[in-house]
Motif scaffolding. Structure first.
Motif, short mmCIF file in Angstrom:
data_model
loop_
_atom_site.label_atom_id
_atom_site.label_comp_id
_atom_site.label_asym_id
_atom_site.label_seq_id
_atom_site.Cartn_x
_atom_site.Cartn_y
_atom_site.Cartn_z
N ASP A 1 52.56 41.21 38.75
CA ASP A 1 52.80 41.81 40.06
C ASP A 1 54.23 41.61 40.53
N SER A 2 54.94 40.65 39.89
CA SER A 2 56.34 40.44 40.29
C SER A 2 57.20 41.66 39.99
N LEU A 3 56.72 42.51 39.09
CA LEU A 3 57.46 43.75 38.81
C LEU A 3 57.42 44.71 39.99
N ASN A 4 56.48 44.47 40.91
CA ASN A 4 56.43 45.32 42.10
C ASN A 4 57.71 45.23 42.91
N GLN A 5 58.42 44.11 42.74
CA GLN A 5 59.70 43.95 43.43
C GLN A 5 60.72 44.97 42.93
N LEU A 6 60.46 45.51 41.74
CA LEU A 6 61.39 46.46 41.14
C LEU A 6 60.94 47.90 41.36
N GLU A 7 60.02 48.08 42.30
CA GLU A 7 59.54 49.43 42.60
C GLU A 7 60.73 50.30 43.00
N GLY A 8 60.82 51.45 42.39
CA GLY A 8 61.92 52.35 42.69
C GLY A 8 63.11 52.19 41.77
N VAL A 9 63.11 51.10 40.97
CA VAL A 9 64.21 50.90 40.02
C VAL A 9 64.06 51.88 38.86
N ASP A 10 65.15 52.48 38.45
CA ASP A 10 65.14 53.43 37.34
C ASP A 10 65.00 52.65 36.03
N MET A 11 63.82 52.71 35.43
CA MET A 11 63.57 51.95 34.21
C MET A 11 64.37 52.47 33.03
N SER A 12 64.76 53.73 33.06
CA SER A 12 65.60 54.24 31.98
C SER A 12 66.97 53.59 32.00
N GLU A 13 67.36 53.08 33.17
CA GLU A 13 68.65 52.40 33.31
C GLU A 13 68.51 50.89 33.15
N MET A 14 67.41 50.33 33.68
CA MET A 14 67.29 48.87 33.77
C MET A 14 66.22 48.27 32.85
N GLY A 15 65.38 49.11 32.24
CA GLY A 15 64.27 48.59 31.46
C GLY A 15 64.69 47.64 30.35
N SER A 16 65.68 48.06 29.56
CA SER A 16 66.14 47.22 28.45
C SER A 16 66.77 45.93 28.96
N GLU A 17 67.48 46.04 30.07
CA GLU A 17 68.14 44.85 30.64
C GLU A 17 67.10 43.83 31.12
N ILE A 18 66.04 44.32 31.76
CA ILE A 18 64.97 43.42 32.22
C ILE A 18 64.28 42.77 31.02
#
Length: 292
Positions: free
Chosen positions: A62-79
């Motif tokens: 559920d901690s990923l809910n903090q990243l709601e709205g984050v563009d995963m195509s940009e940040m997914g690999s970084e996370i």
């Protein structure tokens, strides 16, 4: 994207998924899976992979809910890389980081006590981490926390075996037998309990050990009651007395836990009843074991 490209990416994604299923401890398998999601432009798929990884690492998805709205195509690999870097899947790499940081071991032990490790992959991962603690001299922590891990997932026969070996080495033979008994129940192909008994009989024949007998029923019941307690909230003696007064069959208590999806508690309660010789308990143990 052409149809051929789409077909290729679909095939690559399926292969990457199979690789993660085959070996979830290899970080490159997760990297390739995320890469295929990126190529497919599947933001929700990337998020789903990260949620899955968080579950394996014992983190709250559920901690990923903090990243709601984050563009995963940009940040997914970084996370993904940040997660793998801070909490390596390889137990040796993890131990190097944990042992090298101030309060690392204490922090890990405190965290493990509150984790939900019912996911079999998380259970195996943390079992291997505990082995690194044991190998570095943290034997008491290993004994305590391995039981917690097993309370979440009692069919982890490898950890039962490791726990049995630790008790055996320390001369705690009753505890060793009870751990080996659990290991053999869940993986009869390796007769850990029978081999232990053979070793004990050999020692007695050679006069290198005092006489030893398998644990009494009371000891087995106490052990299984403790495991049930670790798994959740054991049925109190008041409830048991009330059940007897009402003429309720003992196995009904197990069925109550099953209806509430408290499988591990139901398992240890049924095993305790089997040790006490309650009719039908052995069959109930096998039924629950197939559900774990």
């Amino acid at each position: 994207m052409s149809q051929n490209d789409s077909d290729y990416i679909g095939w690559a994604e399926q292969s990457a998924r199979q690789a993660v299923l085959h070996d979830f401890t290899h970080p490159d398998n997760w990297r390739v899976l995320v890469e295929t999601k990126l190529l497919a432009g599947d933001d929700s798929g990337i998020r789903a992979v990260l949620v899955e990884l968080f579950s394996v690492l014992g983190r709250d998805p559920d901690s990923l809910n903090q990243l709601e709205g984050v563009d995963m195509s940009e940040m997914g690999s970084e996370i993904l890389e940040a997660s793998l870097g801070a909490d390596p899947l390889d137990p040796d790499a993890w131990w190097e980081i944990t042992n090298g940081s101030d309060g690392g071991v204490d922090g890990f032990c405190s965290r493990l006590r509150i984790l939900d490790l019912r996911d079999i992959r998380a259970n195996v991962l943390f079992s291997r981490r505990l082995e690194r603690l044991r190998d570095s001299g943290y034997e008491d922590e290993f004994l305590e926390l391995s039981k917690l891990v097993l309370a979440h997932r009692p069919n982890n026969h490898e950890t039962w075996g490791e726990l049995g070996r630790m008790h055996e080495r320390r001369g705690e033979f009753d505890n060793a037998w009870m751990c080996y008994d659990q290991a053999q129940l869940h993986f009869p192909e390796i007769p850990a309990r029978d081999r232990f008994i053979e070793r004990m009989e050999s020692k007695m024949d050679d006069n290198t050990s005092a006489s030893w007998n398998t644990p009494a029923i009371d000891s087995r019941v106490e052990f299984l009651s403790r495991m049930q307690s670790l798994a959740g909230h054991p049925i109190s003696s008041v409830q048991e007395t009330h059940a007897e007064d009402e003429g309720v069959l003992p196995l009904n208590e197990v069925d109550v836990l099953l209806r509430e999806e408290r499988l591990t508690e139901a398992f240890f309660l049924a095993r305790r009843m089997a040790a006490e010789g309650i009719e039908g308990a052995i069959e109930k143990v096998e039924e629950i074991r197939s559900m774990l």
